[in-house]
Enzyme design. Structure first.
Site, PDB file in Angstrom:
ATOM      1  N   ASP A   1       3.222  -2.247   6.176  1.00 56.90           N
ATOM      2  CA  ASP A   1       2.783  -2.373   6.952  1.00 56.90           C
ATOM      3  C   ASP A   1       3.074  -3.916   7.023  1.00 56.90           C
ATOM      4  O   ASP A   1       1.941  -4.279   7.918  1.00 56.90           O
ATOM      5  CB  ASP A   1       1.306  -2.224   6.226  1.00 56.90           C
ATOM      6  CG  ASP A   1       0.485  -1.074   6.589  1.00 56.90           C
ATOM      7  OD1 ASP A   1       1.071  -0.348   7.244  1.00 56.90           O
ATOM      8  OD2 ASP A   1      -1.076  -1.166   6.185  1.00 56.90           O
TER       9      ASP A   1
ATOM     10  N   HIS B   1       2.535   4.636   0.850  1.00 58.71           N
ATOM     11  CA  HIS B   1       2.114   5.525   2.038  1.00 58.71           C
ATOM     12  C   HIS B   1       2.779   6.792   2.303  1.00 58.71           C
ATOM     13  O   HIS B   1       3.749   6.824   2.553  1.00 58.71           O
ATOM     14  CB  HIS B   1       3.598   4.762   3.206  1.00 58.71           C
ATOM     15  CG  HIS B   1       2.789   3.703   3.733  1.00 58.71           C
ATOM     16  ND1 HIS B   1       2.164   2.435   3.672  1.00 58.71           N
ATOM     17  CD2 HIS B   1       2.154   3.403   5.171  1.00 58.71           C
ATOM     18  CE1 HIS B   1       1.684   1.476   3.867  1.00 58.71           C
ATOM     19  NE2 HIS B   1       1.438   2.381   5.793  1.00 58.71           N
TER      20      HIS B   1
ATOM     21  N   GLU C   1      -7.224  -2.059   7.720  1.00 58.32           N
ATOM     22  CA  GLU C   1      -8.043  -2.400   6.928  1.00 58.32           C
ATOM     23  C   GLU C   1      -8.566  -3.958   6.990  1.00 58.32           C
ATOM     24  O   GLU C   1      -9.308  -4.334   6.723  1.00 58.32           O
ATOM     25  CB  GLU C   1      -8.396  -1.808   5.550  1.00 58.32           C
ATOM     26  CG  GLU C   1      -8.620  -0.342   5.492  1.00 58.32           C
ATOM     27  CD  GLU C   1      -7.159   0.004   4.991  1.00 58.32           C
ATOM     28  OE1 GLU C   1      -5.994  -0.159   5.813  1.00 58.32           O
ATOM     29  OE2 GLU C   1      -7.232   1.371   4.868  1.00 58.32           O
TER      30      GLU C   1
ATOM     31  N   GLU D   1       0.811  -0.660   0.022  1.00 58.48           N
ATOM     32  CA  GLU D   1      -0.143  -0.171   0.122  1.00 58.48           C
ATOM     33  C   GLU D   1       0.849   0.791   0.508  1.00 58.48           C
ATOM     34  O   GLU D   1       1.530   1.177   0.520  1.00 58.48           O
ATOM     35  CB  GLU D   1      -0.536  -0.151   0.987  1.00 58.48           C
ATOM     36  CG  GLU D   1      -1.821   0.823   1.375  1.00 58.48           C
ATOM     37  CD  GLU D   1      -1.812   0.752   2.908  1.00 58.48           C
ATOM     38  OE1 GLU D   1      -4.028   1.317   3.063  1.00 58.48           O
ATOM     39  OE2 GLU D   1      -1.798   0.560   3.942  1.00 58.48           O
TER      40      GLU D   1
ATOM     41  N   HIS E   1      -1.956   7.614   8.940  1.00 57.33           N
ATOM     42  CA  HIS E   1      -1.444   7.044   7.563  1.00 57.33           C
ATOM     43  C   HIS E   1      -0.229   7.605   7.218  1.00 57.33           C
ATOM     44  O   HIS E   1      -0.830   8.828   6.945  1.00 57.33           O
ATOM     45  CB  HIS E   1      -2.506   6.627   7.125  1.00 57.33           C
ATOM     46  CG  HIS E   1      -2.255   6.095   5.453  1.00 57.33           C
ATOM     47  ND1 HIS E   1      -2.304   4.885   5.747  1.00 57.33           N
ATOM     48  CD2 HIS E   1      -1.652   6.067   4.351  1.00 57.33           C
ATOM     49  CE1 HIS E   1      -0.923   4.050   3.916  1.00 57.33           C
ATOM     50  NE2 HIS E   1      -1.191   4.971   3.585  1.00 57.33           N
TER      51      HIS E   1
ATOM     52  N   HIS F   1      -1.869  -3.258   9.305  1.00 61.66           N
ATOM     53  CA  HIS F   1      -2.752  -3.410   8.579  1.00 61.66           C
ATOM     54  C   HIS F   1      -4.161  -2.757   8.748  1.00 61.66           C
ATOM     55  O   HIS F   1      -5.005  -3.401   8.994  1.00 61.66           O
ATOM     56  CB  HIS F   1      -2.788  -3.316   6.880  1.00 61.66           C
ATOM     57  CG  HIS F   1      -4.001  -3.120   6.274  1.00 61.66           C
ATOM     58  ND1 HIS F   1      -3.610  -1.574   5.228  1.00 61.66           N
ATOM     59  CD2 HIS F   1      -4.874  -3.338   5.021  1.00 61.66           C
ATOM     60  CE1 HIS F   1      -4.497  -0.963   4.284  1.00 61.66           C
ATOM     61  NE2 HIS F   1      -4.763  -2.718   4.351  1.00 61.66           N
TER      62      HIS F   1
ATOM     63  N   GLU G   1       3.741   6.352  11.552  1.00 68.95           N
ATOM     64  CA  GLU G   1       4.635   4.990  10.718  1.00 68.95           C
ATOM     65  C   GLU G   1       6.049   5.483  10.387  1.00 68.95           C
ATOM     66  O   GLU G   1       6.873   4.717  10.127  1.00 68.95           O
ATOM     67  CB  GLU G   1       3.695   4.903   9.683  1.00 68.95           C
ATOM     68  CG  GLU G   1       2.632   3.968  10.439  1.00 68.95           C
ATOM     69  CD  GLU G   1       1.556   3.403   8.545  1.00 68.95           C
ATOM     70  OE1 GLU G   1       0.981   2.317   8.637  1.00 68.95           O
ATOM     71  OE2 GLU G   1       1.212   3.769   7.794  1.00 68.95           O
TER      72      GLU G   1
HETATM   73 ZN    ZN Z   1       1.037   1.408   7.234  1.00 73.14          ZN
HETATM   74 MN    MN Z   2      -2.301  -0.128   5.912  1.00 79.96          MN
END
Ligand code: ZN
Ligand code: MN
Length: 257
Positions: free
Chosen positions: A38, A29, A115, A27, A170, A113, A175
């Site tokens: 992630d 970032h 989701e 994904e 996010h 992650h 992170e």
């Molecule tokens: Zn992430």
């Molecule tokens: Mn994620």
């Protein structure tokens, strides 16, 4: 686990080791962090946790549920690749089934992650139902999100106001700090976005309004990220995972709890 021969692995399991399964996502970032954030962070937390408890870390499951606009920026960015919900849950059920068939009865998913959560819950629920029906009552699966295993006071102490909302973290301070601590060579702070805190409407729309998302893909400003903050968050998440495993599987990995 990937570095062990099967007899060496079987011996660890027979002696009570927990199998940790990091699960993440591929994904975007933002422009300043890589696509693997992630699953790389979930794996890093799992590997460090395994230094404190008797545990074997399975290779990370790198694909996760589809990035959502308000939590991950959405699927419109190059390199963001998500699974349909049933694909993720049935693949994880397959992994749990395979590990249990090989003798493991102490399993723990380390999720990185946002989701993924309910699809991992579905995978665990279906696996436990199947194990019970086949007489494997002793199998236990812990499901934890590494990024919930720390006190948000750490963020406030390092970063100060305005308060950070983890829902929008996010590719933000959280992170980015972890990455500066663990994988600093992969962070490009020169490419970090200068943008105000992102506020979304309180609902989703399908098809999504891609223009709600900042063009960079980051949902908040990562400039206050530091390696020192990343180290403190990381250590707290690892300690949190260790406490969870000791609570659920016993301090000596003896399954007494
Ligand atoms: Zn992430
Ligand atoms: Mn994620």
């Amino acid at each position: 686990m990937a570095h062990l021969s099967w007899p060496a692995y079987a011996e660890r399991i027979a002696n009570g080791a927990v199998v940790l399964i990091p699960v993440g996502a591929l994904e975007q970032h933002g422009r300043h962090l890589p696509l693997g954030v992630d699953f790389m962070l979930a794996e890093a937390v799992a590997l460090a946790t395994a230094e404190h408890v008797d545990a074997v870390v399975a290779p990370p499951f790198v694909y996760g549920y589809k990035s959502q606009l308000r939590t991950g920026g959405g699927p419109q960015f190059a390199g963001t690749v998500g699974l349909d919900g049933h694909s993720l849950s049935s693949a994880i059920t397959d992994v749990l089934r395979g590990l249990a068939r090989g003798g493991a009865d102490k399993l723990a998913i380390v999720d990185g992650h946002y989701e993924n959560q309910m699809f991992l819950t579905e995978a665990c629920d279906l696996a436990i139902r199947e194990f019970r029906q086949s007489g494997r009552d002793g199998v236990k699966i812990v499901q934890a999100r590494y990024f919930e295993q720390f006190d948000e006071a750490i963020l406030k102490r390092h970063v100060g106001g305005p308060p950070l909302d983890l829902a929008y973290e996010h590719a933000g301070v959280f992170e980015t700090s972890l990455f500066l601590h663990l994988f600093g060579d992969l962070v490009d702070m020169d490419a970090a976005p200068e943008q105000a805190f992102k506020e979304f409407p309180s609902y989703d729309c399908h098809p999504p309004h891609d223009d709600w998302v900042p063009a960079t893909g980051a949902l908040s400003d990562p400039h206050r990220a530091t390696a020192a903050l990343g180290r403190e968050i990381f250590d707290a998440c690892v300690q949190g995972m260790v406490r969870i495993l000791e609570t659920e599987f016993g301090p000596e990995g003896d399954g007494s709890n």
